[in-house]
Write an enzyme that holds these catalytic residues in place. Structure first.
Site, PDB file in Angstrom:
ATOM      1  N   ARG A  71     171.960  68.402  42.595  1.00  9.89           N
ATOM      2  CA  ARG A  71     172.190  66.987  42.257  1.00  9.89           C
ATOM      3  C   ARG A  71     170.876  66.345  41.849  1.00  9.89           C
ATOM      4  NH1 ARG A  71     172.370  63.493  46.194  1.00  9.89           N
ATOM      5  NH2 ARG A  71     173.802  64.652  47.535  1.00  9.89           N
ATOM      6  N   ASP A 116     172.238  52.374  21.620  1.00 14.40           N
ATOM      7  CA  ASP A 116     173.137  53.527  21.638  1.00 14.40           C
ATOM      8  C   ASP A 116     172.998  54.216  20.283  1.00 14.40           C
ATOM      9  OD1 ASP A 116     175.345  55.260  21.401  1.00 14.40           O
ATOM     10  OD2 ASP A 116     176.593  54.031  22.721  1.00 14.40           O
ATOM     11  N   LYS A 172     179.237  63.985  21.486  1.00 17.85           N
ATOM     12  CA  LYS A 172     179.412  63.849  20.042  1.00 17.85           C
ATOM     13  C   LYS A 172     178.487  64.808  19.283  1.00 17.85           C
ATOM     14  CE  LYS A 172     182.114  60.751  21.716  1.00 17.85           C
ATOM     15  NZ  LYS A 172     181.834  59.334  21.800  1.00 17.85           N
ATOM     16  N   TYR A 216     181.218  50.542  21.073  1.00 22.10           N
ATOM     17  CA  TYR A 216     182.181  51.542  21.516  1.00 22.10           C
ATOM     18  C   TYR A 216     183.115  50.878  22.539  1.00 22.10           C
ATOM     19  CZ  TYR A 216     183.970  55.725  23.783  1.00 22.10           C
ATOM     20  OH  TYR A 216     184.783  56.681  24.313  1.00 22.10           O
TER      21      TYR A 216
END
Ligand SMILES: *Cc1c(COP(=O)(O)O)cnc(C)c1O
Length: 392
Positions: free
Chosen positions: A50, A173, A198, A102
């Site tokens: 983690r 972004d 993406k 988005y």
């Protein structure tokens, strides 16, 4: 000498070499949750996945080098990256955000971050005077450029000047162009967001998200956050994104060249009322794009004459897939109204220009003639179906 981005996609400059991995050319997947300590108070450098895992760390270094950041953090999805970023703010803080974002980001801001006491003002950052909306509570400006799906372009250097003047964090972004075509940190942004799902992954097979920063203080806070809340990318998924990135350059070039040809083809169709692609000279921000990016990407939005026409195209394309998402080798067509922007209030959606007639294409790397034939066939059959009765 600084290496070219095509090389950086494949080789990490500060790579200690593959001596530690038996000469493996492909970075190993460290599929382990925990690491044995060599002695009391000692560590191999890794204690628990983690916190950090060698495969994730290698990927993070590659992404940091592509964006020119001092640190990059890999998350399980783009949205978990943006959620982690929102943890940097506290109740009472105010953010200025782009109106055309988005859909998932809008949903996060409106329904979760605002519940946590963060205030948002949505404006068209590419058109409006951002300064007018800055208050003494304002902490950051959050933009996408080009925006999804309307392809609005903001001048990153200009807005970063304002951010610096008012000591605001500038978040960009950069999913739509990928680091191959645009590097917002080099234009003054503090944080770059990616949906690694993406273009970075590029094969529509893995979810991932990234935050890249040029600031030591932000990196430190985000590192604390990822180890505490635990949305770090898993080792195998890290490896898949790493593999995707190796071909980022060739994929982006090919997809962009296909997008240009499709945009030109669409412009010549009677049923198409608008084509929005920043590579076209008719795009209002073509000049800004030429200054701040090395390319125009492979996302394009177009408007057809009616809602019926749009819906029929979605049903009639065969090679092109009617699906959400973007940035993969497969060409996808999306209907923002009911897909990516379904949760955006109708008045906001329409104000941003996302009408029922708008379709979005994420152009892939198939043969462009096959893609155009597929569209052409869908257009022809739609026209026959919708207008055949009216002609007689
Ligand atoms: C897809 C996307 C996101 C969210 O990423 P996920 O990986 O789907 O969580 C954020 N921003 C943009 C621009 C996107 O296209």
């Amino acid at each position: 000498m600084e290496r070219n981005i095509n090389t950086k996609c494949i080789h990490l400059e500060e790579d200690p070499g593959n001596k530690n991995h038996y000469g493996a050319i492909s970075f190993p997947i460290y599929q382990t949750a925990t690491f044995a300590h060599p002695g009391v108070g000692m560590s191999t450098g890794y204690d628990y996945s983690r916190l950090q895992n060698p495969t994730r760390e290698h990927l993070e270094k590659i992404v940091a080098s592509l964006e020119g950041g001092i640190d990059a953090l890999a998350f399980s999805t783009g949205m978990s990256a943006i959620s982690a970023l929102m943890e940097l703010f506290k109740p009472g803080d105010h953010l200025i955000v782009d109106a055309d974002l988005y859909g998932g980001s809008i949903r996060l801001f409106n329904s979760i971050s605002s519940k946590n006491g963060i205030d948002f003002t949505s404006i068209d950052c590419c058109k409006e005077d951002v300064k007018k909306y800055i208050t003494d509570k304002t902490k950051a400006i959050y933009i996408e450029t080009p925006t999804n799906p309307m392809m609005n372009v903001t001048d990153i250097a200009a807005i970063s000047k304002i951010a610096k003047e008012y000591k605001l964090m500038l978040i960009v972004d950069n999913t739509f162009l990928s680091p191959y075509f645009q590097n917002p940190l080099k234009l003054g942004a503090d944080v770059v967001v990616h949906s690694g799902t993406k273009y970075l992954g590029g094969h529509n097979d893995t979810l991932a998200g990234f935050l890249v920063t040029s600031r030591e203080d932000i990196s430190e806070q985000l590192r604390f956050n990822i180890k505490t809340t635990g949305a770090g990318l898993a080792p195998f998924d890290s490896w898949l994104i790493m593999r995707g990135i190796k071909t980022l350059g060739v994929r982006m070039e090919r997809a962009q060249s296909n997008a240009f040809k499709i945009a030109e083809w669409l412009e010549n169709q009677k049923a198409v009322t608008k084509v929005i692609y920043p590579g076209l000279k008719t795009h209002p921000a073509h000049e800004i794009m030429c200054r701040q990016s090395r390319g125009f990407g492979a996302m394009l939005t177009f408007e057809v004459q009616s809602k019926e026409f749009a819906l029929s195209i979605l049903e009639k394309v065969q090679l092109i897939q009617y699906a959400e998402s973007l940035g993969g080798v497969e060409t996808l067509i999306t209907y923002p109204t009911t897909q990516t922007h379904a949760d955006v209030p109708e008045d906001v959606r329409l104000k941003n220009g996302i009408t029922d007639c708008v379709l979005r294409l994420s152009v892939g790397i198939e043969d462009v003639d096959d893609l155009i034939n597929d569209l052409s066939d869908a257009f022809k059959r739609t026209e026959e179906e919708l207008y055949s009765g009216k002609e007689s």
